[in-house]
Design an enzyme around this catalytic site. Sequence first.
Site, PDB file in Angstrom:
ATOM      1  CB  ALA A 141      12.489 -23.135  77.922  1.00  0.00           C
ATOM      2  CD  GLU A 160      18.856 -14.421  74.514  1.00  0.00           C
ATOM      3  OE1 GLU A 160      20.085 -14.585  74.591  1.00  0.00           O
ATOM      4  OE2 GLU A 160      18.015 -15.257  74.935  1.00  0.00           O
ATOM      5  CB  ALA A 284      19.524 -11.538  83.979  1.00  0.00           C
ATOM      6  NE  ARG A 415      21.140 -37.963  71.942  1.00  0.00           N
ATOM      7  CZ  ARG A 415      20.477 -36.829  71.830  1.00  0.00           C
ATOM      8  NH1 ARG A 415      20.553 -35.913  72.787  1.00  0.00           N
ATOM      9  NH2 ARG A 415      19.733 -36.587  70.758  1.00  0.00           N
ATOM     10  CG  HIS A 528      20.839 -31.658  77.671  1.00  0.00           C
ATOM     11  ND1 HIS A 528      19.927 -30.923  76.955  1.00  0.00           N
ATOM     12  CD2 HIS A 528      20.307 -31.792  78.896  1.00  0.00           C
ATOM     13  CE1 HIS A 528      18.884 -30.638  77.722  1.00  0.00           C
ATOM     14  NE2 HIS A 528      19.097 -31.161  78.900  1.00  0.00           N
ATOM     15  CD  GLU A 557      20.971 -27.761  78.170  1.00  0.00           C
ATOM     16  OE1 GLU A 557      22.085 -28.299  78.306  1.00  0.00           O
ATOM     17  OE2 GLU A 557      20.622 -27.150  77.135  1.00  0.00           O
TER      18      GLU A 557
END
Length: 589
Positions: A141, A160, A284, A415, A528, A557
Amino acid sequence: MRYRKMTTAAAAAALALCSMNASAESNQVFSETVPGHNAPMIVDVIVKDGAVSSILVDDRESPGAGKRALAILKKEILENQTVNVDAVTGATITSSAFVGAVKENLRKAGLDLKKFAQPVPQKALKDHYESELVIVGGGGAGLAAAAAAVEAGGKVIIIEKLGFLGGSTAISGGGYNAVDPDRQKRQGIKDSLQKHFDDTMRGGHQKNNPELVRYLVDHAPETMHWLEVKGVHFSPFVSTIVGGLYPRGHSTAAGGGGFAYTSWLEKFIRAYPGQVQIFTDTTARRLVKDQNGRVTGVEAEHQGKKVVFSAQKGVVITTGGFASNVALRQKLNTGPWKEKILDSSIGSTNSFKASQGDGLKLAADVGADLIDLSYIQLHPGGTPGTGIMSSWPSGRNRIFVNVNGERFVNEDAPRDELCKAIFAQPQSKYWVVMNKLRLPSKDTVIGGMAIGEILKLGKAYKADTIEELAEKTGMDAGKLKSSIAMYNDVASGKVKQDRFGFERSMSIDAPMTEGPYFATMLVPAVHHTMGGIRINSRTQVLDADGKVIPGLFAAGEVTGGVHGDNRVGGNGIADAMVFGRLAGTEALK
Protein backbone atom coordinates in the site's frame (compact mmCIF):
# COMPACT_ATOMS: atom_id res chain seq x y z
CA MET A 1 44.04 -25.96 3.06
CA ARG A 2 40.59 -27.54 2.70
CA TYR A 3 39.05 -27.80 -0.73
CA ARG A 4 35.66 -29.12 -1.75
CA LYS A 5 33.67 -29.89 -4.82
CA MET A 6 32.54 -26.62 -6.31
CA THR A 7 28.96 -25.83 -7.24
CA THR A 8 28.32 -25.20 -10.93
CA ALA A 9 28.04 -21.46 -10.28
CA ALA A 10 31.26 -21.36 -8.29
CA ALA A 11 33.13 -23.43 -10.87
CA ALA A 12 32.03 -21.12 -13.65
CA ALA A 13 33.07 -18.06 -11.66
CA ALA A 14 36.46 -19.56 -10.83
CA LEU A 15 37.11 -20.49 -14.45
CA ALA A 16 36.18 -16.97 -15.52
CA LEU A 17 38.61 -15.50 -13.03
CA CYS A 18 41.33 -17.88 -14.23
CA SER A 19 40.91 -16.74 -17.81
CA MET A 20 41.18 -13.10 -16.88
CA ASN A 21 44.23 -13.18 -14.63
CA ALA A 22 47.60 -14.76 -15.05
CA SER A 23 47.90 -15.18 -11.30
CA ALA A 24 44.76 -17.26 -11.22
CA GLU A 25 46.31 -19.82 -8.90
CA SER A 26 45.68 -17.35 -6.05
CA ASN A 27 41.91 -17.69 -6.59
CA GLN A 28 40.47 -20.26 -4.23
CA VAL A 29 36.85 -21.25 -3.75
CA PHE A 30 35.42 -22.36 -0.43
CA SER A 31 31.90 -23.50 0.28
CA GLU A 32 29.54 -23.93 3.20
CA THR A 33 26.00 -25.27 3.24
CA VAL A 34 23.76 -23.82 5.95
CA PRO A 35 20.04 -23.94 6.80
CA GLY A 36 18.28 -20.94 5.29
CA HIS A 37 14.83 -19.63 6.10
CA ASN A 38 13.10 -21.70 3.42
CA ALA A 39 15.67 -24.37 2.55
CA PRO A 40 19.40 -25.14 2.82
CA MET A 41 21.57 -22.68 0.93
CA ILE A 42 25.10 -23.05 -0.43
CA VAL A 43 27.40 -20.07 0.08
CA ASP A 44 30.59 -20.02 -2.03
CA VAL A 45 33.33 -17.52 -1.22
CA ILE A 46 36.09 -16.84 -3.73
CA VAL A 47 39.27 -15.64 -2.04
CA LYS A 48 42.07 -13.89 -3.91
CA ASP A 49 45.25 -12.56 -2.33
CA GLY A 50 43.78 -12.71 1.16
CA ALA A 51 40.60 -10.78 0.27
CA VAL A 52 37.01 -11.74 -0.53
CA SER A 53 36.81 -11.46 -4.30
CA SER A 54 33.29 -12.75 -4.87
CA ILE A 55 30.39 -14.44 -3.09
CA LEU A 56 27.97 -16.80 -4.83
CA VAL A 57 24.78 -18.11 -3.22
CA ASP A 58 22.54 -20.97 -4.29
CA ASP A 59 19.38 -20.39 -2.26
CA ARG A 60 15.62 -20.78 -2.20
CA GLU A 61 14.86 -17.73 -0.10
CA SER A 62 11.90 -15.46 -0.80
CA PRO A 63 12.62 -12.84 -3.47
CA GLY A 64 10.76 -10.27 -1.39
CA ALA A 65 12.71 -10.79 1.83
CA GLY A 66 15.56 -13.30 2.03
CA LYS A 67 17.02 -12.55 -1.38
CA ARG A 68 16.85 -8.82 -0.64
CA ALA A 69 18.83 -9.39 2.54
CA LEU A 70 21.41 -11.54 0.74
CA ALA A 71 21.99 -8.82 -1.86
CA ILE A 72 22.40 -6.15 0.82
CA LEU A 73 24.81 -8.21 2.93
CA LYS A 74 26.85 -9.39 -0.04
CA LYS A 75 27.38 -5.79 -1.14
CA GLU A 76 28.39 -4.68 2.36
CA ILE A 77 30.86 -7.56 2.82
CA LEU A 78 32.51 -7.12 -0.58
CA GLU A 79 32.74 -3.33 -0.48
CA ASN A 80 34.02 -3.15 3.10
CA GLN A 81 35.87 -6.49 3.37
CA THR A 82 34.20 -7.20 6.68
CA VAL A 83 31.85 -9.76 8.19
CA ASN A 84 30.97 -7.37 11.00
CA VAL A 85 27.62 -6.58 9.39
CA ASP A 86 24.22 -6.21 11.01
CA ALA A 87 21.42 -8.61 10.20
CA VAL A 88 18.99 -7.08 7.76
CA THR A 89 15.84 -6.14 9.64
CA GLY A 90 13.00 -8.34 8.44
CA ALA A 91 15.26 -11.22 7.37
CA THR A 92 17.31 -12.10 10.44
CA ILE A 93 17.31 -15.88 9.93
CA THR A 94 18.59 -15.57 6.38
CA SER A 95 21.09 -12.90 7.43
CA SER A 96 22.55 -14.91 10.29
CA ALA A 97 22.86 -18.05 8.19
CA PHE A 98 24.56 -16.22 5.33
CA VAL A 99 27.05 -14.28 7.44
CA GLY A 100 27.85 -17.41 9.43
CA ALA A 101 28.58 -19.28 6.20
CA VAL A 102 30.88 -16.51 4.95
CA LYS A 103 32.79 -16.57 8.25
CA GLU A 104 33.19 -20.32 8.08
CA ASN A 105 34.52 -20.07 4.54
CA LEU A 106 37.08 -17.50 5.66
CA ARG A 107 38.19 -19.89 8.39
CA LYS A 108 38.52 -22.65 5.80
CA ALA A 109 40.72 -20.30 3.78
CA GLY A 110 43.00 -19.91 6.80
CA LEU A 111 42.34 -16.19 7.06
CA ASP A 112 42.41 -14.22 10.29
CA LEU A 113 38.81 -13.17 11.04
CA LYS A 114 40.12 -10.23 13.05
CA LYS A 115 41.11 -8.63 9.76
CA PHE A 116 37.47 -8.82 8.66
CA ALA A 117 35.97 -7.35 11.83
CA GLN A 118 35.85 -3.63 11.12
CA PRO A 119 32.32 -2.13 11.30
CA VAL A 120 30.54 -0.95 8.18
CA PRO A 121 30.61 2.87 8.02
CA GLN A 122 27.17 4.28 8.75
CA LYS A 123 25.78 7.41 7.18
CA ALA A 124 24.24 9.58 9.88
CA LEU A 125 20.85 11.11 9.15
CA LYS A 126 20.06 14.77 9.65
CA ASP A 127 17.75 15.83 12.47
CA HIS A 128 14.98 16.93 10.12
CA TYR A 129 13.63 16.22 6.63
CA GLU A 130 10.68 17.71 4.82
CA SER A 131 8.49 16.74 1.88
CA GLU A 132 4.91 17.08 0.68
CA LEU A 133 3.94 13.59 1.83
CA VAL A 134 5.37 11.29 4.46
CA ILE A 135 4.39 7.64 4.02
CA VAL A 136 4.87 5.39 7.04
CA GLY A 137 5.40 1.84 5.79
CA GLY A 138 6.99 0.78 2.51
CA GLY A 139 4.94 -2.34 1.78
CA GLY A 140 2.39 -2.78 -1.00
CA ALA A 141 0.00 0.00 0.00
CA GLY A 142 2.83 2.40 0.81
CA LEU A 143 4.56 1.81 -2.51
CA ALA A 144 1.26 2.25 -4.38
CA ALA A 145 0.70 5.52 -2.54
CA ALA A 146 4.21 6.71 -3.35
CA ALA A 147 3.90 5.76 -7.04
CA ALA A 148 0.58 7.57 -7.35
CA ALA A 149 1.97 10.67 -5.64
CA VAL A 150 5.05 10.70 -7.88
CA GLU A 151 2.84 10.30 -10.93
CA ALA A 152 0.84 13.34 -9.77
CA GLY A 153 4.04 15.38 -9.48
CA GLY A 154 4.31 15.19 -5.70
CA LYS A 155 7.35 14.78 -3.46
CA VAL A 156 7.41 11.87 -1.04
CA ILE A 157 9.31 10.50 1.93
CA ILE A 158 8.92 6.79 2.77
CA ILE A 159 9.78 5.62 6.28
CA GLU A 160 10.28 1.85 6.56
CA LYS A 161 11.41 0.01 9.69
CA LEU A 162 12.70 -3.03 7.75
CA GLY A 163 16.01 -3.00 5.95
CA PHE A 164 14.25 -3.09 2.57
CA LEU A 165 10.93 -2.18 0.99
CA GLY A 166 8.08 -4.60 0.29
CA GLY A 167 6.68 -5.62 3.67
CA SER A 168 4.31 -8.58 3.87
CA THR A 169 3.05 -7.91 0.33
CA ALA A 170 6.44 -8.95 -1.04
CA ILE A 171 6.16 -12.46 0.44
CA SER A 172 2.45 -12.93 -0.28
CA GLY A 173 0.90 -15.15 -2.92
CA GLY A 174 0.00 -12.03 -4.87
CA GLY A 175 -3.50 -12.98 -6.04
CA TYR A 176 -5.48 -9.95 -7.22
CA ASN A 177 -9.27 -9.99 -7.63
CA ALA A 178 -10.77 -7.84 -10.35
CA VAL A 179 -13.54 -8.12 -12.89
CA ASP A 180 -11.75 -8.59 -16.19
CA PRO A 181 -13.97 -9.14 -19.25
CA ASP A 182 -11.04 -9.72 -21.59
CA ARG A 183 -9.61 -12.66 -19.69
CA GLN A 184 -12.81 -13.99 -18.15
CA LYS A 185 -14.82 -14.12 -21.40
CA ARG A 186 -12.08 -16.18 -23.06
CA GLN A 187 -12.59 -18.74 -20.28
CA GLY A 188 -16.39 -18.61 -20.45
CA ILE A 189 -16.69 -16.85 -17.08
CA LYS A 190 -19.52 -14.38 -16.54
CA ASP A 191 -18.79 -11.70 -13.98
CA SER A 192 -19.75 -8.15 -13.03
CA LEU A 193 -18.82 -5.41 -10.60
CA GLN A 194 -22.05 -6.07 -8.74
CA LYS A 195 -21.21 -9.76 -8.36
CA HIS A 196 -17.74 -8.90 -7.03
CA PHE A 197 -19.42 -6.52 -4.57
CA ASP A 198 -21.94 -9.15 -3.49
CA ASP A 199 -19.26 -11.83 -3.07
CA THR A 200 -17.14 -9.48 -0.95
CA MET A 201 -20.06 -8.61 1.29
CA ARG A 202 -21.08 -12.27 1.54
CA GLY A 203 -17.52 -13.33 2.39
CA GLY A 204 -17.37 -10.70 5.13
CA HIS A 205 -20.78 -11.79 6.48
CA GLN A 206 -22.27 -8.37 5.62
CA LYS A 207 -20.08 -6.68 8.25
CA ASN A 208 -18.10 -4.71 5.67
CA ASN A 209 -18.47 -0.99 5.06
CA PRO A 210 -20.43 -1.01 1.75
CA GLU A 211 -19.01 2.34 0.68
CA LEU A 212 -15.45 1.04 0.90
CA VAL A 213 -16.34 -2.25 -0.78
CA ARG A 214 -17.99 -0.39 -3.65
CA TYR A 215 -14.87 1.71 -4.19
CA LEU A 216 -12.67 -1.39 -4.05
CA VAL A 217 -14.54 -3.44 -6.66
CA ASP A 218 -15.21 -0.48 -8.96
CA HIS A 219 -11.56 0.57 -9.06
CA ALA A 220 -9.82 -2.82 -8.92
CA PRO A 221 -9.89 -3.26 -12.74
CA GLU A 222 -8.44 0.16 -13.58
CA THR A 223 -5.84 -0.17 -10.83
CA MET A 224 -4.77 -3.50 -12.30
CA HIS A 225 -4.18 -1.81 -15.63
CA TRP A 226 -2.31 0.97 -13.81
CA LEU A 227 -0.05 -1.70 -12.33
CA GLU A 228 0.51 -3.22 -15.77
CA VAL A 229 1.77 0.12 -17.01
CA LYS A 230 4.25 0.12 -14.10
CA GLY A 231 5.59 -3.24 -15.25
CA VAL A 232 3.55 -5.85 -13.37
CA HIS A 233 2.72 -8.77 -15.68
CA PHE A 234 -0.36 -10.89 -15.05
CA SER A 235 -1.15 -14.39 -16.25
CA PRO A 236 -3.52 -14.55 -19.24
CA PHE A 237 -5.85 -16.79 -17.21
CA VAL A 238 -7.90 -16.11 -14.10
CA SER A 239 -8.62 -18.62 -11.38
CA THR A 240 -10.16 -18.80 -7.92
CA ILE A 241 -7.77 -17.80 -5.15
CA VAL A 242 -8.21 -20.05 -2.10
CA GLY A 243 -11.21 -18.56 -0.30
CA GLY A 244 -11.81 -16.26 -3.27
CA LEU A 245 -15.38 -17.49 -3.92
CA TYR A 246 -15.27 -16.86 -7.69
CA PRO A 247 -12.82 -17.13 -10.63
CA ARG A 248 -11.65 -13.52 -10.87
CA GLY A 249 -8.24 -13.98 -9.28
CA HIS A 250 -5.21 -12.78 -11.24
CA SER A 251 -1.76 -14.17 -10.53
CA THR A 252 1.45 -12.46 -11.51
CA ALA A 253 3.26 -14.06 -14.43
CA ALA A 254 6.31 -16.28 -13.97
CA GLY A 255 5.35 -17.04 -10.37
CA GLY A 256 6.38 -13.64 -9.07
CA GLY A 257 3.74 -13.54 -6.33
CA GLY A 258 3.46 -10.39 -4.25
CA PHE A 259 7.07 -9.47 -4.98
CA ALA A 260 6.05 -8.60 -8.54
CA TYR A 261 3.98 -5.67 -7.24
CA THR A 262 6.51 -4.31 -4.79
CA SER A 263 9.55 -4.75 -7.02
CA TRP A 264 8.02 -2.96 -10.01
CA LEU A 265 6.55 -0.17 -7.90
CA GLU A 266 9.91 0.30 -6.19
CA LYS A 267 11.66 0.46 -9.58
CA PHE A 268 9.15 3.07 -10.68
CA ILE A 269 9.58 5.39 -7.71
CA ARG A 270 13.37 5.00 -7.64
CA ALA A 271 13.41 6.33 -11.21
CA TYR A 272 12.41 9.71 -9.72
CA PRO A 273 15.08 10.46 -7.09
CA GLY A 274 14.20 14.14 -7.17
CA GLN A 275 10.73 13.33 -5.87
CA VAL A 276 11.33 10.39 -3.55
CA GLN A 277 13.43 9.89 -0.43
CA ILE A 278 13.52 6.43 1.14
CA PHE A 279 14.58 5.79 4.74
CA THR A 280 14.88 2.11 5.72
CA ASP A 281 15.70 0.84 9.23
CA THR A 282 13.69 3.83 10.42
CA THR A 283 10.86 3.31 12.90
CA ALA A 284 8.01 5.81 13.32
CA ARG A 285 7.46 6.57 17.02
CA ARG A 286 4.71 9.17 17.01
CA LEU A 287 2.75 11.52 14.76
CA VAL A 288 3.23 15.26 15.05
CA LYS A 289 0.24 17.65 15.17
CA ASP A 290 0.16 21.44 14.96
CA GLN A 291 -1.84 23.77 17.20
CA ASN A 292 -4.88 23.37 14.96
CA GLY A 293 -4.93 19.59 15.30
CA ARG A 294 -3.57 18.86 11.83
CA VAL A 295 -1.09 16.01 11.45
CA THR A 296 2.07 17.59 10.09
CA GLY A 297 4.73 14.95 10.36
CA VAL A 298 6.32 11.95 12.00
CA GLU A 299 8.86 11.61 14.75
CA ALA A 300 10.99 8.55 14.05
CA GLU A 301 14.10 6.74 15.19
CA HIS A 302 17.05 5.61 13.09
CA GLN A 303 19.91 3.72 14.77
CA GLY A 304 19.02 5.26 18.09
CA LYS A 305 18.75 8.80 16.76
CA LYS A 306 15.56 10.86 16.74
CA VAL A 307 14.65 12.17 13.29
CA VAL A 308 11.65 14.33 12.43
CA PHE A 309 9.97 14.07 9.02
CA SER A 310 7.66 16.97 8.21
CA ALA A 311 4.78 16.69 5.74
CA GLN A 312 3.55 19.80 4.02
CA LYS A 313 0.35 18.13 2.83
CA GLY A 314 -0.23 14.85 4.57
CA VAL A 315 0.93 11.72 6.36
CA VAL A 316 -0.16 8.31 5.03
CA ILE A 317 -0.09 5.27 7.32
CA THR A 318 0.45 2.00 5.45
CA THR A 319 2.07 -0.18 8.12
CA GLY A 320 0.09 -3.39 7.58
CA GLY A 321 -1.72 -5.55 10.11
CA PHE A 322 -0.80 -7.36 13.33
CA ALA A 323 -1.02 -11.05 12.39
CA SER A 324 2.50 -11.75 13.71
CA ASN A 325 2.00 -9.96 17.02
CA VAL A 326 1.05 -12.95 19.17
CA ALA A 327 0.32 -10.95 22.33
CA LEU A 328 -1.87 -8.42 20.53
CA ARG A 329 -3.83 -10.93 18.49
CA GLN A 330 -4.55 -12.98 21.62
CA LYS A 331 -5.69 -9.86 23.47
CA LEU A 332 -8.03 -8.85 20.64
CA ASN A 333 -9.26 -12.33 19.74
CA THR A 334 -12.90 -11.96 20.78
CA GLY A 335 -14.37 -12.35 17.29
CA PRO A 336 -14.62 -15.19 14.76
CA TRP A 337 -11.78 -17.20 16.36
CA LYS A 338 -12.51 -16.63 20.03
CA GLU A 339 -12.78 -20.39 20.57
CA LYS A 340 -9.14 -20.85 19.44
CA ILE A 341 -6.05 -19.75 21.33
CA LEU A 342 -4.04 -17.86 18.72
CA ASP A 343 -0.74 -18.32 20.51
CA SER A 344 2.71 -19.00 19.07
CA SER A 345 1.74 -22.59 18.26
CA ILE A 346 -0.16 -21.14 15.29
CA GLY A 347 2.21 -19.51 12.83
CA SER A 348 1.66 -16.47 10.64
CA THR A 349 1.99 -16.21 6.88
CA ASN A 350 3.30 -12.65 7.15
CA SER A 351 6.66 -10.99 7.62
CA PHE A 352 7.17 -11.02 11.40
CA LYS A 353 8.57 -7.50 11.72
CA ALA A 354 6.16 -6.07 9.14
CA SER A 355 2.96 -7.22 10.85
CA GLN A 356 3.15 -5.99 14.42
CA GLY A 357 0.37 -3.40 14.31
CA ASP A 358 2.62 -0.36 14.78
CA GLY A 359 0.36 1.94 12.79
CA LEU A 360 -2.61 1.31 15.07
CA LYS A 361 -0.93 2.97 18.03
CA LEU A 362 0.39 5.84 15.92
CA ALA A 363 -3.13 6.61 14.73
CA ALA A 364 -4.89 6.01 18.05
CA ASP A 365 -2.52 8.42 19.82
CA VAL A 366 -3.80 11.28 17.65
CA GLY A 367 -7.47 10.37 18.13
CA ALA A 368 -8.14 7.94 15.28
CA ASP A 369 -10.99 5.48 15.71
CA LEU A 370 -9.94 1.82 15.58
CA ILE A 371 -12.64 -0.58 14.42
CA ASP A 372 -13.25 -4.32 14.00
CA LEU A 373 -10.01 -5.29 15.75
CA SER A 374 -11.38 -8.70 16.74
CA TYR A 375 -11.77 -9.68 13.08
CA ILE A 376 -8.75 -11.93 12.54
CA GLN A 377 -8.36 -14.28 9.59
CA LEU A 378 -6.66 -17.64 9.37
CA HIS A 379 -5.45 -19.05 6.05
CA PRO A 380 -5.52 -22.79 5.26
CA GLY A 381 -2.18 -22.69 3.46
CA GLY A 382 0.27 -22.50 6.34
CA THR A 383 3.44 -24.60 6.37
CA PRO A 384 3.62 -26.75 9.53
CA GLY A 385 6.01 -25.29 12.08
CA THR A 386 6.49 -21.90 10.42
CA GLY A 387 3.19 -20.68 8.97
CA ILE A 388 4.91 -19.72 5.71
CA MET A 389 2.16 -19.54 3.11
CA SER A 390 1.91 -22.22 0.45
CA SER A 391 0.34 -21.79 -2.99
CA TRP A 392 -0.86 -25.40 -3.11
CA PRO A 393 -4.45 -24.76 -1.90
CA SER A 394 -5.20 -22.17 -4.62
CA GLY A 395 -6.14 -22.97 -8.19
CA ARG A 396 -8.09 -25.94 -9.52
CA ASN A 397 -7.77 -29.72 -9.74
CA ARG A 398 -6.78 -30.46 -6.17
CA ILE A 399 -8.50 -31.89 -3.14
CA PHE A 400 -8.13 -31.46 0.61
CA VAL A 401 -8.06 -34.65 2.69
CA ASN A 402 -7.34 -35.32 6.35
CA VAL A 403 -4.53 -37.53 7.65
CA ASN A 404 -6.70 -40.59 6.98
CA GLY A 405 -7.26 -39.65 3.34
CA GLU A 406 -10.87 -38.44 3.75
CA ARG A 407 -12.25 -35.31 2.09
CA PHE A 408 -13.92 -33.09 4.65
CA VAL A 409 -14.76 -29.73 3.06
CA ASN A 410 -15.67 -27.90 -0.14
CA GLU A 411 -12.27 -26.72 -1.36
CA ASP A 412 -13.90 -23.55 -2.72
CA ALA A 413 -15.37 -22.51 0.64
CA PRO A 414 -14.51 -19.22 2.36
CA ARG A 415 -11.31 -19.21 4.40
CA ASP A 416 -13.00 -19.19 7.78
CA GLU A 417 -15.03 -22.28 6.86
CA LEU A 418 -11.95 -24.02 5.48
CA CYS A 419 -9.89 -23.42 8.61
CA LYS A 420 -12.67 -24.41 10.99
CA ALA A 421 -13.09 -27.64 9.05
CA ILE A 422 -9.35 -28.32 9.24
CA PHE A 423 -9.25 -27.75 13.00
CA ALA A 424 -12.03 -30.32 13.34
CA GLN A 425 -9.87 -33.00 11.69
CA PRO A 426 -7.45 -35.37 13.45
CA GLN A 427 -4.23 -33.50 14.36
CA SER A 428 -5.75 -30.27 12.90
CA LYS A 429 -3.81 -30.68 9.67
CA TYR A 430 -4.50 -31.91 6.16
CA TRP A 431 -3.04 -32.97 2.85
CA VAL A 432 -3.45 -31.13 -0.44
CA VAL A 433 -3.51 -33.79 -3.14
CA MET A 434 -3.14 -33.17 -6.88
CA ASN A 435 -1.85 -34.98 -9.92
CA LYS A 436 -0.15 -34.32 -13.23
CA LEU A 437 -2.96 -31.98 -14.28
CA ARG A 438 -1.40 -29.34 -12.00
CA LEU A 439 2.18 -30.60 -12.01
CA PRO A 440 2.93 -32.05 -15.45
CA SER A 441 6.74 -32.03 -15.11
CA LYS A 442 9.47 -31.74 -12.48
CA ASP A 443 10.14 -28.20 -13.69
CA THR A 444 6.58 -26.99 -13.07
CA VAL A 445 6.74 -24.14 -10.57
CA ILE A 446 4.37 -23.97 -7.63
CA GLY A 447 4.86 -21.35 -4.93
CA GLY A 448 8.03 -20.01 -6.56
CA MET A 449 9.87 -23.36 -6.63
CA ALA A 450 9.96 -26.22 -9.13
CA ILE A 451 8.15 -29.32 -7.90
CA GLY A 452 11.35 -31.32 -8.49
CA GLU A 453 13.18 -29.19 -5.92
CA ILE A 454 10.27 -29.35 -3.49
CA LEU A 455 10.38 -33.13 -3.64
CA LYS A 456 14.16 -33.20 -3.06
CA LEU A 457 13.70 -31.05 0.04
CA GLY A 458 11.15 -33.49 1.38
CA LYS A 459 8.38 -30.89 1.44
CA ALA A 460 6.04 -32.99 -0.72
CA TYR A 461 5.50 -36.57 -1.84
CA LYS A 462 5.18 -38.03 -5.31
CA ALA A 463 3.79 -41.42 -6.33
CA ASP A 464 2.74 -43.10 -9.55
CA THR A 465 -0.43 -44.52 -8.02
CA ILE A 466 -2.95 -43.57 -5.37
CA GLU A 467 -1.99 -46.63 -3.36
CA GLU A 468 1.68 -45.66 -3.40
CA LEU A 469 0.88 -42.09 -2.36
CA ALA A 470 -1.21 -43.39 0.52
CA GLU A 471 1.65 -45.60 1.65
CA LYS A 472 4.16 -42.74 1.57
CA THR A 473 1.93 -40.32 3.48
CA GLY A 474 0.33 -42.71 5.91
CA MET A 475 -3.18 -42.25 4.54
CA ASP A 476 -5.69 -45.05 4.11
CA ALA A 477 -5.54 -46.07 0.44
CA GLY A 478 -9.23 -46.98 0.22
CA LYS A 479 -10.34 -43.70 1.74
CA LEU A 480 -8.01 -41.69 -0.48
CA LYS A 481 -9.32 -43.48 -3.59
CA SER A 482 -12.89 -42.74 -2.51
CA SER A 483 -12.04 -39.06 -1.95
CA ILE A 484 -10.52 -38.69 -5.40
CA ALA A 485 -13.47 -40.57 -6.94
CA MET A 486 -15.93 -38.19 -5.27
CA TYR A 487 -14.07 -35.20 -6.71
CA ASN A 488 -13.85 -36.88 -10.15
CA ASP A 489 -17.61 -37.40 -10.27
CA VAL A 490 -18.10 -33.63 -10.08
CA ALA A 491 -15.13 -32.63 -12.24
CA SER A 492 -16.27 -35.00 -15.03
CA GLY A 493 -19.86 -33.74 -14.91
CA LYS A 494 -21.24 -37.06 -13.69
CA VAL A 495 -22.84 -35.25 -10.75
CA LYS A 496 -23.49 -31.52 -10.34
CA GLN A 497 -22.49 -31.21 -6.70
CA ASP A 498 -20.95 -33.45 -4.06
CA ARG A 499 -22.05 -33.69 -0.43
CA PHE A 500 -19.70 -30.87 0.60
CA GLY A 501 -21.18 -28.46 -1.95
CA PHE A 502 -18.28 -28.56 -4.42
CA GLU A 503 -19.28 -27.83 -8.03
CA ARG A 504 -17.41 -27.72 -11.32
CA SER A 505 -17.03 -23.96 -11.85
CA MET A 506 -14.33 -23.60 -14.51
CA SER A 507 -13.68 -25.17 -17.89
CA ILE A 508 -10.27 -26.39 -16.71
CA ASP A 509 -11.82 -28.49 -13.92
CA ALA A 510 -11.02 -32.09 -14.82
CA PRO A 511 -10.96 -35.48 -13.12
CA MET A 512 -7.70 -36.72 -11.60
CA THR A 513 -7.40 -40.17 -13.17
CA GLU A 514 -3.69 -40.70 -13.85
CA GLY A 515 -0.46 -40.43 -11.94
CA PRO A 516 1.85 -39.18 -10.89
CA TYR A 517 0.07 -37.94 -7.78
CA PHE A 518 1.45 -35.41 -5.31
CA ALA A 519 0.70 -34.40 -1.72
CA THR A 520 1.91 -31.82 0.77
CA MET A 521 0.79 -31.29 4.35
CA LEU A 522 -0.52 -27.90 5.50
CA VAL A 523 -2.10 -26.25 8.55
CA PRO A 524 -4.06 -23.06 9.25
CA ALA A 525 -1.98 -19.95 9.98
CA VAL A 526 -2.88 -16.41 11.04
CA HIS A 527 -2.96 -14.44 7.82
CA HIS A 528 -4.85 -11.15 7.85
CA THR A 529 -6.31 -8.75 10.37
CA MET A 530 -9.43 -7.13 8.98
CA GLY A 531 -9.78 -4.46 11.66
CA GLY A 532 -7.82 -1.26 11.97
CA ILE A 533 -7.95 2.47 11.41
CA ARG A 534 -11.34 3.83 10.42
CA ILE A 535 -11.26 5.63 7.07
CA ASN A 536 -13.71 7.07 4.57
CA SER A 537 -13.78 6.40 0.83
CA ARG A 538 -11.11 9.08 0.33
CA THR A 539 -8.74 7.24 2.75
CA GLN A 540 -9.01 10.09 5.25
CA VAL A 541 -8.66 8.91 8.83
CA LEU A 542 -11.70 9.43 11.05
CA ASP A 543 -12.09 9.88 14.79
CA ALA A 544 -14.71 8.20 16.98
CA ASP A 545 -17.28 10.82 15.96
CA GLY A 546 -16.70 10.19 12.28
CA LYS A 547 -14.85 13.46 11.79
CA VAL A 548 -11.79 13.73 9.55
CA ILE A 549 -8.42 14.11 11.27
CA PRO A 550 -6.78 16.74 9.03
CA GLY A 551 -3.59 15.70 7.31
CA LEU A 552 -3.87 11.99 8.12
CA PHE A 553 -4.60 9.19 5.65
CA ALA A 554 -4.36 5.39 5.78
CA ALA A 555 -4.57 2.46 3.38
CA GLY A 556 -4.13 -1.29 3.22
CA GLU A 557 -4.30 -3.84 6.01
CA VAL A 558 -3.80 -1.22 8.70
CA THR A 559 -7.36 -0.01 8.01
CA GLY A 560 -10.69 -1.55 8.99
CA GLY A 561 -14.06 -1.82 7.30
CA VAL A 562 -13.21 -3.14 3.85
CA HIS A 563 -13.41 -6.88 4.45
CA GLY A 564 -15.92 -7.45 7.25
CA ASP A 565 -14.98 -10.32 9.55
CA ASN A 566 -13.57 -12.59 6.83
CA ARG A 567 -11.52 -11.38 3.87
CA VAL A 568 -12.23 -12.89 0.47
CA GLY A 569 -9.07 -14.43 -1.00
CA GLY A 570 -7.57 -12.13 -3.64
CA ASN A 571 -9.10 -8.96 -2.20
CA GLY A 572 -6.14 -8.15 0.07
CA ILE A 573 -3.67 -7.14 -2.65
CA ALA A 574 -6.46 -5.34 -4.47
CA ASP A 575 -7.24 -3.43 -1.25
CA ALA A 576 -3.58 -2.40 -0.80
CA MET A 577 -3.19 -1.29 -4.41
CA VAL A 578 -6.55 0.44 -4.86
CA PHE A 579 -6.59 2.35 -1.58
CA GLY A 580 -2.84 2.90 -1.53
CA ARG A 581 -3.05 4.54 -4.93
CA LEU A 582 -6.01 6.61 -3.77
CA ALA A 583 -4.24 7.75 -0.60
CA GLY A 584 -1.24 8.95 -2.57
CA THR A 585 -3.38 11.23 -4.70
CA GLU A 586 -5.84 12.36 -2.02
CA ALA A 587 -3.11 13.35 0.41
CA LEU A 588 -1.59 15.69 -2.18
CA LYS A 589 -4.78 17.72 -2.57
